[in-house]
Design a protein around this motif. Structure first.
Motif, PDB file in Angstrom:
ATOM      1  N   LEU A 158       0.887  -1.162   0.000  1.00  0.00           N
ATOM      2  CA  LEU A 158       0.000   0.000   0.000  1.00  0.00           C
ATOM      3  C   LEU A 158       0.924   1.209   0.000  1.00  0.00           C
ATOM      4  O   LEU A 158       1.555   1.494   1.016  1.00  0.00           O
ATOM      5  N   PRO A 159       1.053   1.913  -1.125  1.00  0.00           N
ATOM      6  CA  PRO A 159       1.969   3.037  -1.171  1.00  0.00           C
ATOM      7  C   PRO A 159       1.574   4.126  -0.171  1.00  0.00           C
ATOM      8  O   PRO A 159       0.388   4.339   0.081  1.00  0.00           O
ATOM      9  N   THR A 160       2.563   4.784   0.388  1.00  0.00           N
ATOM     10  CA  THR A 160       2.317   5.882   1.313  1.00  0.00           C
ATOM     11  C   THR A 160       1.802   7.083   0.539  1.00  0.00           C
ATOM     12  O   THR A 160       2.406   7.500  -0.454  1.00  0.00           O
ATOM     13  N   ILE A 161       0.678   7.619   0.984  1.00  0.00           N
ATOM     14  CA  ILE A 161       0.094   8.794   0.334  1.00  0.00           C
ATOM     15  C   ILE A 161      -0.169   9.824   1.414  1.00  0.00           C
ATOM     16  O   ILE A 161      -0.964   9.605   2.320  1.00  0.00           O
ATOM     17  N   GLY A 162       0.502  10.958   1.314  1.00  0.00           N
ATOM     18  CA  GLY A 162       0.301  12.048   2.254  1.00  0.00           C
ATOM     19  C   GLY A 162       1.051  11.854   3.554  1.00  0.00           C
ATOM     20  O   GLY A 162       1.704  10.845   3.790  1.00  0.00           O
ATOM     21  N   SER A 163       0.979  12.880   4.365  1.00  0.00           N
ATOM     22  CA  SER A 163       1.593  12.840   5.683  1.00  0.00           C
ATOM     23  C   SER A 163       0.638  13.494   6.668  1.00  0.00           C
ATOM     24  O   SER A 163       0.417  14.701   6.586  1.00  0.00           O
ATOM     25  N   PRO A 164      -0.019  12.785   7.533  1.00  0.00           N
ATOM     26  CA  PRO A 164       0.159  11.348   7.742  1.00  0.00           C
ATOM     27  C   PRO A 164      -0.413  10.535   6.581  1.00  0.00           C
ATOM     28  O   PRO A 164      -1.239  11.018   5.816  1.00  0.00           O
ATOM     29  N   LEU A 195      -7.071  -4.521   9.997  1.00  0.00           N
ATOM     30  CA  LEU A 195      -6.650  -5.387   8.891  1.00  0.00           C
ATOM     31  C   LEU A 195      -5.223  -5.048   8.477  1.00  0.00           C
ATOM     32  O   LEU A 195      -4.794  -3.895   8.569  1.00  0.00           O
ATOM     33  N   SER A 196      -4.499  -6.057   7.999  1.00  0.00           N
ATOM     34  CA  SER A 196      -3.136  -5.830   7.516  1.00  0.00           C
ATOM     35  C   SER A 196      -2.889  -6.644   6.254  1.00  0.00           C
ATOM     36  O   SER A 196      -3.568  -7.643   5.990  1.00  0.00           O
ATOM     37  N   LEU A 197      -1.906  -6.215   5.484  1.00  0.00           N
ATOM     38  CA  LEU A 197      -1.554  -6.841   4.213  1.00  0.00           C
ATOM     39  C   LEU A 197      -0.242  -7.599   4.349  1.00  0.00           C
ATOM     40  O   LEU A 197       0.744  -7.046   4.836  1.00  0.00           O
ATOM     41  N   ASN A 198      -0.230  -8.859   3.891  1.00  0.00           N
ATOM     42  CA  ASN A 198       1.000  -9.633   3.805  1.00  0.00           C
ATOM     43  C   ASN A 198       1.622  -9.300   2.449  1.00  0.00           C
ATOM     44  O   ASN A 198       1.049  -9.628   1.403  1.00  0.00           O
ATOM     45  N   GLY A 199       2.776  -8.646   2.445  1.00  0.00           N
ATOM     46  CA  GLY A 199       3.396  -8.180   1.209  1.00  0.00           C
ATOM     47  C   GLY A 199       3.890  -9.279   0.292  1.00  0.00           C
ATOM     48  O   GLY A 199       4.097  -9.049  -0.891  1.00  0.00           O
ATOM     49  N   THR A 200       4.081 -10.482   0.819  1.00  0.00           N
ATOM     50  CA  THR A 200       4.562 -11.593   0.000  1.00  0.00           C
ATOM     51  C   THR A 200       3.417 -12.361  -0.643  1.00  0.00           C
ATOM     52  O   THR A 200       3.466 -12.688  -1.826  1.00  0.00           O
ATOM     53  N   THR A 201       2.371 -12.633   0.136  1.00  0.00           N
ATOM     54  CA  THR A 201       1.263 -13.464  -0.374  1.00  0.00           C
ATOM     55  C   THR A 201       0.095 -12.649  -0.906  1.00  0.00           C
ATOM     56  O   THR A 201      -0.732 -13.165  -1.647  1.00  0.00           O
ATOM     57  N   GLY A 202      -0.016 -11.387  -0.482  1.00  0.00           N
ATOM     58  CA  GLY A 202      -1.160 -10.567  -0.870  1.00  0.00           C
ATOM     59  C   GLY A 202      -2.365 -10.763   0.028  1.00  0.00           C
ATOM     60  O   GLY A 202      -3.393 -10.117  -0.152  1.00  0.00           O
ATOM     61  N   ALA A 203      -2.257 -11.657   1.027  1.00  0.00           N
ATOM     62  CA  ALA A 203      -3.384 -11.928   1.928  1.00  0.00           C
ATOM     63  C   ALA A 203      -3.665 -10.713   2.817  1.00  0.00           C
ATOM     64  O   ALA A 203      -2.741 -10.074   3.323  1.00  0.00           O
ATOM     65  N   ILE A 204      -4.939 -10.408   2.976  1.00  0.00           N
ATOM     66  CA  ILE A 204      -5.386  -9.362   3.898  1.00  0.00           C
ATOM     67  C   ILE A 204      -6.067 -10.084   5.051  1.00  0.00           C
ATOM     68  O   ILE A 204      -7.034 -10.819   4.848  1.00  0.00           O
ATOM     69  N   GLU A 246      -0.576  -1.742  -4.674  1.00  0.00           N
ATOM     70  CA  GLU A 246       0.449  -1.830  -5.710  1.00  0.00           C
ATOM     71  C   GLU A 246       0.990  -3.250  -5.769  1.00  0.00           C
ATOM     72  O   GLU A 246       1.158  -3.898  -4.739  1.00  0.00           O
ATOM     73  N   VAL A 247       1.238  -3.727  -6.977  1.00  0.00           N
ATOM     74  CA  VAL A 247       1.918  -5.000  -7.166  1.00  0.00           C
ATOM     75  C   VAL A 247       3.192  -4.715  -7.951  1.00  0.00           C
ATOM     76  O   VAL A 247       3.204  -3.872  -8.847  1.00  0.00           O
ATOM     77  N   GLU A 248       4.260  -5.388  -7.577  1.00  0.00           N
ATOM     78  CA  GLU A 248       5.535  -5.279  -8.289  1.00  0.00           C
ATOM     79  C   GLU A 248       5.976  -6.682  -8.657  1.00  0.00           C
ATOM     80  O   GLU A 248       5.916  -7.599  -7.830  1.00  0.00           O
TER      81      GLU A 248
END
Length: 122
Positions: free
Chosen positions: A56-62, A71-80, A95-97
């Motif tokens: 989840l790209p950082t947008i803004g501050s905060p 809820l949280s995102l697993n960056g390797t599997t994509g599981a929420i 975002e997916v890379e």
């Protein structure tokens, strides 16, 4: 030329057009219930060159680009995963890379409700 033999040769030519375009989708129910652990929600990458990394790209501050509370995102599997703690309709950019460092962004939304109601006759 009567002594020459003719040969028919079959030649296979492989044409590579590169990887399919990188895409991102969300597998999720139309709404989830506050206080109930979520299962089966995930970001899914297609195309490009696996393996994929999700974020989840950082947008803004905060940062305003977040999943529903709890809820949280697993960056390797994509599981929420997790248990949503607040009610509301939350939009976020994921975002997916891929292995070629190609990225693709897409906006999704998750609707957290206080209780799940099933209309009569459903």
């Amino acid at each position: 030329m009567s002594g020459n033999k003719r040969r028919n040769l079959a030649v296979k030519i492989a044409v590579s057009g590169g990887d399919d375009p990188l895409l991102l989708s969300l597998v999720a129910p139309s709404r989830i219930v506050r206080g109930t652990a979520v299962t089966g929600i995930s970001l899914v990458g297609r195309g490009g060159k696996p393996p994929y990394a999700f974020s989840l790209p950082t947008i803004g501050s905060p940062n305003t680009n977040v999943l529903p509370d709890g809820l949280s995102l697993n960056g390797t599997t994509g599981a929420i995963t997790g248990t949503p703690s607040s009610v509301g309709h939350v939009s976020f950019i994921a975002e997916v890379e891929d292995a070629n460092s190609t990225t693709f962004l897409h906006t999704f939304s998750i609707n957290v409700v206080s209780t799940l109601t099933i209309p009569p006759g459903s």
